[in-house]
Design an enzyme around this catalytic site. Structure first.
Site, mmCIF file in Angstrom:
data_model
loop_
_atom_site.group_PDB
_atom_site.id
_atom_site.type_symbol
_atom_site.label_atom_id
_atom_site.label_comp_id
_atom_site.label_asym_id
_atom_site.label_seq_id
_atom_site.Cartn_x
_atom_site.Cartn_y
_atom_site.Cartn_z
ATOM 1 N N GLU A 231 6.074 -15.375 -2.856
ATOM 2 C CA GLU A 231 5.445 -15.513 -4.165
ATOM 3 C C GLU A 231 5.997 -14.556 -5.221
ATOM 4 O OE1 GLU A 231 1.635 -15.305 -2.548
ATOM 5 O OE2 GLU A 231 1.523 -13.127 -2.547
ATOM 6 N N HIS B 19 -20.142 0.262 -18.171
ATOM 7 C CA HIS B 19 -19.393 0.928 -17.093
ATOM 8 C C HIS B 19 -18.658 2.165 -17.600
ATOM 9 C CE1 HIS B 19 -19.873 -2.156 -13.929
ATOM 10 N NE2 HIS B 19 -20.033 -2.949 -14.968
ATOM 11 N N CYS C 193 -24.883 -0.321 -14.600
ATOM 12 C CA CYS C 193 -24.954 -1.779 -14.701
ATOM 13 C C CYS C 193 -26.057 -2.322 -13.787
ATOM 14 C CB CYS C 193 -23.592 -2.408 -14.420
ATOM 15 S SG CYS C 193 -23.426 -3.984 -15.267
ATOM 16 N N GLU D 102 -17.566 4.618 -15.993
ATOM 17 C CA GLU D 102 -16.495 5.067 -15.081
ATOM 18 C C GLU D 102 -15.119 4.582 -15.536
ATOM 19 O OE1 GLU D 102 -18.718 2.737 -14.500
ATOM 20 O OE2 GLU D 102 -17.973 1.142 -13.183
ATOM 21 N N SER E 226 0.811 -1.239 0.000
ATOM 22 C CA SER E 226 0.000 0.000 0.000
ATOM 23 C C SER E 226 0.836 1.278 0.000
ATOM 24 C CB SER E 226 -0.956 0.060 1.203
ATOM 25 O OG SER E 226 -1.755 -1.066 1.225
ATOM 26 N N LEU E 227 2.020 1.240 -0.585
ATOM 27 C CA LEU E 227 2.822 2.468 -0.665
ATOM 28 C C LEU E 227 2.437 3.306 -1.878
ATOM 29 C CD1 LEU E 227 6.467 1.425 0.311
ATOM 30 C CD2 LEU E 227 4.755 2.607 1.674
ATOM 31 N N GLY E 228 1.653 2.732 -2.754
ATOM 32 C CA GLY E 228 1.240 3.493 -3.938
ATOM 33 C C GLY E 228 2.190 3.327 -5.112
ATOM 34 N N ILE F 64 0.626 4.478 -8.352
ATOM 35 C CA ILE F 64 0.577 5.931 -8.565
ATOM 36 C C ILE F 64 1.961 6.455 -8.950
ATOM 37 C CG2 ILE F 64 0.029 8.169 -7.497
ATOM 38 C CD1 ILE F 64 -2.407 6.368 -7.928
ATOM 39 N N LYS G 15 16.449 2.564 8.296
ATOM 40 C CA LYS G 15 16.837 1.146 8.408
ATOM 41 C C LYS G 15 15.942 0.200 7.594
ATOM 42 C CE LYS G 15 19.586 0.044 11.442
ATOM 43 N NZ LYS G 15 20.989 0.377 11.442
ATOM 44 N N PRO G 16 14.586 0.341 7.682
ATOM 45 C CA PRO G 16 13.763 -0.586 6.886
ATOM 46 C C PRO G 16 14.112 -0.532 5.395
ATOM 47 C CG PRO G 16 12.390 0.687 8.397
ATOM 48 C CD PRO G 16 13.763 1.271 8.474
ATOM 49 N N THR G 17 14.440 0.657 4.916
ATOM 50 C CA THR G 17 14.808 0.797 3.503
ATOM 51 C C THR G 17 16.129 0.081 3.215
ATOM 52 O OG1 THR G 17 13.632 2.871 3.332
ATOM 53 C CG2 THR G 17 15.390 2.504 1.730
HETATM 54 N N1 GLN Z 1 -25.113 -8.606 -11.673
HETATM 55 C C1 GLN Z 1 -25.487 -7.922 -12.865
HETATM 56 C C2 GLN Z 1 -25.218 -8.763 -14.093
HETATM 57 O O1 GLN Z 1 -24.413 -9.648 -14.076
HETATM 58 C C3 GLN Z 1 -24.802 -6.576 -12.960
HETATM 59 C C4 GLN Z 1 -23.325 -6.645 -13.039
HETATM 60 C C5 GLN Z 1 -22.635 -5.351 -12.737
HETATM 61 O O2 GLN Z 1 -23.215 -4.447 -12.132
HETATM 62 N N2 GLN Z 1 -21.373 -5.224 -13.125
HETATM 63 O O3 GLN Z 1 -25.790 -8.532 -15.118
#
Ligand code: GLN
Length: 538
Positions: free
Chosen positions: A150, A508, A382, A510, A14-16, A19, A190-192
């Site tokens: 891993e 989607h 969705c 976004e 989680s150091l980014g 980013i 030190k950790p570094t």
């Molecule tokens: N569960 C819904 C589907 O499979 C919507 C999926 C989602 O929101 N990404 O259609």
């Protein structure tokens, strides 16, 4: 020939790293270089598609339908160029490829081993984008922390690559933590030292040390880190906590991370950085004129990473509108018909989030009803779009048990259903609609106004679909299918007539919002929330 930068992480997770990798890439890109970033994850899952968001945050989907790590979202948001399946590789995928080859007899009777067979496959994939001829520089982020069991094969592959390539074609950037001990009032190196030593024992020698810190690192500390880690003092880079991730490229520019890396790579023909759009965005982000409150209705709201791309898209679209977007997380499981008014009052807009399974679905339906009846700007993504369809079917069309067959297989009105060809496929992921699909947009619709276009392409990740058998009933009562897939006729966008802003999308959006191209639906939605707030004030 591409050159390679590897970003490793030490001391803690989680150091980014994502980013820092994206910020370095942004700076190199701003100087005129063609750059891409890829992530190598040490887990055994072939991809994060089957991982619960609580485990791994959002699953980010690329145009070519790969289900990938959420860091690829940062890469796209920073660089404004798409990634693909090749940009995310897991240990599981590496082993799958090697085992498939072994089963096919490709190893001609040899014993198949971690070194060289697994490491060769890792190396092949690490060089894949570099060999495409499209990039000057390929940055590879290694998931996990140095010292993890891993991660060893990945580190070994990097060691071999570092040894095989000419010196000037490879840079190792090690991201580490410099903790501050309050009692001693001191930053501790030190950790570094230990994490760099551990990396060196595995044969990989970092060229640049990037130090995450909550306090400035003075020259003396830089010199100390440089001495113990065997790098030049100018290759010790301070990475102080920033108020927003979008400030990190500028901080790295000040620290000359890009110039240090370019020097090691013997690249001299680079231009001064062009970051006008980026700076303009940052200026707007930091100087908002308005504030709106958007309710995010979801079932993973306690985990910020589960809705990463949605939250980032609000940052991009808020900045365009010079508007601070306060996200009010509302847990869908706790919304009921009795408390919905008190839970949602005061909001300027409502986003119903994507999701899978039935938990929290009733609360989402209540929230949609509230937005529809109160003319509150609504945006469903969705599952959020599917909930809008179900709500309308129940409360406007009067189909009281309308549902998606995902939640109720026996509903008498399956307004969201599986398509015929999907039935019978049981392999999880096998029936998922993934990646980019075209969508035609109807003239004079809200969607057309938003996109300023009649043909768009957006990314999908879902199984269930709007059931076209009910199309006419919905249209007649005012829930309009304004976006459709031309080839299949599947409904991709619905919007409500006689509502200032009510849109649900099966895809989607976004995932495609970037700093330089904020997504138009998010931009319009924030704007509608602003208008709604003004209208309340009268
Ligand atoms: N569960 C819904 C589907 O499979 C919507 C999926 C989602 O929101 N990404 O259609």
């Amino acid at each position: 020939m591409a050159k390679y930068i590897f970003v490793t992480g030490g001391v803690t997770s989680s150091l980014g790293k994502g980013i820092i990798a994206a910020s370095l890439a942004k700076l190199l890109q701003s100087r005129g270089l063609q750059v891409t970033i890829q992530k190598f994850d040490p887990y055994i899952n072939v991809d994060p598609g089957t991982l619960n968001p609580y485990e791994h945050g959002e699953c980010y989907v690329t145009d070519d339908g790969a289900e990938t790590d959420l860091d690829l979202g940062h890469y796209e948001r920073f660089l404004n160029i798409p990634t693909s399946q090749a940009n995310n590789v897991t240990t599981g995928r590496i082993y799958q490829t090697v085992i498939n080859k072994e089963r096919a007899g490709d190893y001609l009777g040899k014993t198949v081993q971690v070194v060289p067979h697994i490491t060769d496959e890792i190396k092949r994939r690490m060089m894949l984008l570099g060999n495409s001829g499209k990039f000057d520089i390929v940055i590879t982020e290694l998931g996990g922390t140095v010292g993890d069991i891993e991660s060893l094969p990945f580190i070994e592959a990097v060691r071999q690559i570092q040894w095989e390539l000419p010196e000037e074609d490879c840079v190792i950037v090690h991201l580490t933590l410099i903790p501050y001990l309050n009692a001693a009032k001191e930053l501790k190196t030190k950790p570094t030292q230990h994490s760099v030593r551990m990396l060196s024992q595995e044969g990989v020698h970092p060229n640049v040390i990037v130090c995450r810190t909550e306090h400035p690192i003075n020259e003396e500390i830089k010199r100390k880190i440089a001495l113990f880690c065997n790098v030049k003092p100018e290759a010790v880079i301070e990475a102080m906590d920033a108020s927003t991730i979008y400030e990190v490229p500028l901080k790295m520019l000040e620290e000359q991370l890009d110039v240090t890396v370019l020097k090691k790579l013997h690249i001299t023909n680079y231009a001064p950085p062009v970051l006008d759009k980026w700076n303009d965005f940052l200026h707007k982000l930091k100087n908002p004129i308005h504030t709106v409150n958007i309710g995010l209705i979801g079932k993973y709201v306690e985990l910020q990473d589960a809705y990463k791309s949605i939250l980032e898209a609000f940052i991009h679209s808020g900045a365009v509108n010079q508007c601070k977007v306060n996200i009010i997380n509302v847990h869908s499981e706790f919304i009921t018909a009795d408390n919905v008014n008190s839970q949602l009052q005061g909001l300027d807009g409502l986003l119903v989030a994507p999701g899978f399974g039935s938990r929290g679905v009733d609360g989402k339906i209540e929230a949609v009803k509230y937005a529809r009846e109160n003319k509150l700007p609504f945006f469903g993504i969705c599952l959020g779009m599917q909930m809008a369809v179900i709500e309308f079917a129940r409360n406007v069309l009067g189909f009281s048990d309308a549902h998606s067959t995902e939640m109720n297989e026996n509903t008498s009105h399956p307004v969201i259903a599986l398509m015929e060809e999907q039935k019978g496929i049981t392999n999880k992921g096998g029936t998922m609609r993934l990646g980019a699909y075209d969508c035609s947009i109807e003239a004079n619709s809200l969607a057309e106004k938003i996109y300023q276009s009649n043909l768009i392409s957006e990314r999908h990740r879902h199984r269930w679909e709007f059931n076209n058998q009910y199309l006419n009933e919905f249209i007649q009562s005012g829930l309009l299918p304004t976006g459709k897939n031309n080839k299949t006729g599947l409904v991709e966008i619905v919007e409500l007539k006689d509502h200032p802003f009510f849109i649900g999308v099966q895809y989607h959006p976004e995932l495609k919002s970037t700093v330089e191209n904020p997504h138009p639906i998010f931009v319009s939605f924030v704007n509608a929330a602003k208008d709604f707030q003004l209208s309340k004030k009268g």
